[in-house]
Write an enzyme that holds these catalytic residues in place. Structure first.
Site, PDB file in Angstrom:
ATOM      1  CG  ASP A 123      44.695  45.781  42.917  1.00 15.44           C
ATOM      2  OD1 ASP A 123      44.021  44.913  43.509  1.00 15.44           O
ATOM      3  OD2 ASP A 123      45.701  45.497  42.236  1.00 15.44           O
TER       4      ASP A 123
ATOM      5  CB  SER B 167      47.881  37.875  42.433  1.00 16.15           C
ATOM      6  OG  SER B 167      46.475  37.746  42.529  1.00 16.15           O
TER       7      SER B 167
ATOM      8  CG  HIS C  51      45.440  41.831  44.218  1.00 19.06           C
ATOM      9  ND1 HIS C  51      45.539  42.486  43.019  1.00 19.06           N
ATOM     10  CD2 HIS C  51      45.561  40.518  43.945  1.00 19.06           C
ATOM     11  CE1 HIS C  51      45.739  41.602  42.059  1.00 19.06           C
ATOM     12  NE2 HIS C  51      45.752  40.401  42.587  1.00 19.06           N
TER      13      HIS C  51
END
Ligand SMILES: *[C@@H]1O[C@H](CO)[C@@H](O)[C@H](O)[C@H]1NC(C)=O
Ligand SMILES: *[C@@H]1O[C@H](CO)[C@@H](O)[C@H](O)[C@H]1NC(C)=O
Ligand SMILES: *[C@@H]1O[C@H](CO)[C@@H](O)[C@H](O)[C@H]1NC(C)=O
Ligand SMILES: *[C@@H]1O[C@H](CO)[C@@H](O)[C@H](O)[C@H]1NC(C)=O
Length: 365
Positions: free
Chosen positions: A339, A56, A342
């Protein structure tokens, strides 16, 4: 600095613990400050394509819409204004690196055959998949081996790319630690951690060799960020203190990775591998509470913008009645983290700034 051999890993692990408990700093490699003034840069190598593998931290839209939360509001609210499958409120590392080398941010693999997107294939491709690791993880998705298989097939079987294409390309490879999140969420023992680290680094080393063998000219891969500082782990302390035990373990991964990459570069004539040290760059940003030179300021760099209410990872989740299970900050430019795991767009911008001297060494004469 600690130089451990994989064979002596266990001994080394305890030595490391001793060094850390006696107060020494480890794992953070200072990057050479090298600033460039004025006009446009002179490239020593100008890639025509960018290929991206990993998780990610570099995915720009490969995760399916029904899976993780990256396709839901409020992901993407800063850029481009709606969710795109990026795990951030806006741009991620890939976007900054692509811009740096003068390329478009490459097309996510899953859109390669869809309409007008197909034309963008010539700029390279993003095969990274949020939630994945070197091995299979609790978040599912194709592991790095499978991602390399995809790239290999695009070249050898489907002839989307020629070997010459690959020879004028670079690869970005991100490993943010999903293998370790998986181990922790399965209640793996502390004693088992070092041997997992050595397996991850060994597998990663074979992966890097495979990518290079396909012809890719330069390969930049990330060292793991200070893992224990992720909001996922600091929520217990109201985002005040990093989990130093986890940071020390992750430094072992990074030390082994530095050694493995030094060895790989020594075995190849043009030193194709470079580490983008996210441990050092995150740490620098935390210490400076931003990036003063670029006017970036994070009041508390450990506190995320999107905070889950019942669990650390419920950003973007709603209950059956549509009630939000998260809170959102007012000023997204003032938080480093988006979050629980990230960075925000502004966070990535500050990290990119810290990585810039390393990138200049790869691409500029
Ligand atoms: C990657 O995933 C495939 C499919 O699940 C699996 O067979 C393979 O063992 C995995 N590779 C690694 C290195 O874990
Ligand atoms: C891990 O431990 C926690 C707390 O003891 C427990 O609630 C959870 O079910 C365990 N998870 C697994 C996968 O064993
Ligand atoms: C740090 O993280 C580990 C693994 O999740 C956990 O067992 C430990 O209790 C944490 N330490 C602190 C001080 O929170
Ligand atoms: C590089 O490889 C050569 C042999 O191929 C070896 O003698 C030398 O010690 C290696 N250097 C490093 C820094 O690993």
């Amino acid at each position: 600095m600690n130089y451990c051999h994989i064979q002596k890993l266990f001994l080394c692990f305890f030595l490391l613990m001793f060094l850390f408990s006696s107060g020494q700093q480890g794992g953070v490699k200072a990057s050479s400050a090298h600033h460039r003034h004025g006009s446009s840069p002179v490239y020593s190598f100008r890639p025509t394509k960018l290929f991206v593998l990993g998780d990610s931290y570099s995915d720009t839209g490969n995760r399916r819409k029904s899976e993780l939360n990256s396709w839901k509001y409020p992901f993407g609210i800063t850029f481009p204004g709606k969710p795109t499958g990026r795990f951030s409120d806006g741009r991620v590392l890939t976007d900054y690196i692509a811009k740096f080398v003068g390329l478009r941010s490459p097309l996510p693999y899953q859109w390669r055959k869809v309409g007008a997107s197909a034309k963008l294939v010539k700029y390279g491709m993003n095969l990274a998949h949020g939630g994945t690791g070197v091995f299979n993880t609790v978040f599912l998705g194709p592991n790095m081996t499978i991602q390399i298989d995809f790239l290999e097939r695009l070249t050898n079987k489907y002839s989307v790319y020629t070997t010459r294409d690959l020879q004028s390309s670079i690869a970005l490879v991100t490993v943010a630690g999903n293998d370790y999140l998986t181990y922790i969420s399965r209640n793996g023992s502390a004693q088992g951690f070092p041997s997992l680290i050595s397996s991850v680094v060994n597998q990663l080393t074979s992966n890097l060799k495979r990518i290079h063998k396909l012809g890719v000219k330069k390969i930049a891969l990330t060292a793991i960020e200070p893992f224990g500082c992720l909001p996922w782990f600091t929520t217990k302390t109201s985002f005040k203190h990093c989990n130093e035990t986890l940071n020390k373990l992750i430094s072992l991964h990074n030390d082994l990775l530095h050694q493995a990459v030094a060895k790989l570069n020594n075995e190849t004539h043009d030193s194709p591998f470079t580490i983008l040290d996210l441990y050092a760059s995150f740490t620098t940003v935390f210490k400076n509470k931003g990036d003063p030179l670029r006017g970036i300021k994070f009041e508390n760099p450990l506190k995320p913008c999107c905070v889950g209410i019942s669990s650390a990872y419920s950003c973007a989740s709603v209950d059956q009645n549509g009630v939000k299970k998260y809170t959102l900050c007012d000023d997204r430019q003032s938080t480093f983290f988006w979050d629980a795991v990230h960075p925000s767009q502004e966070g990535w911008r500050s990290v990119f700034s810290a990585l810039q001297p390393t990138l200049e060494q790869i691409f500029y004469a």
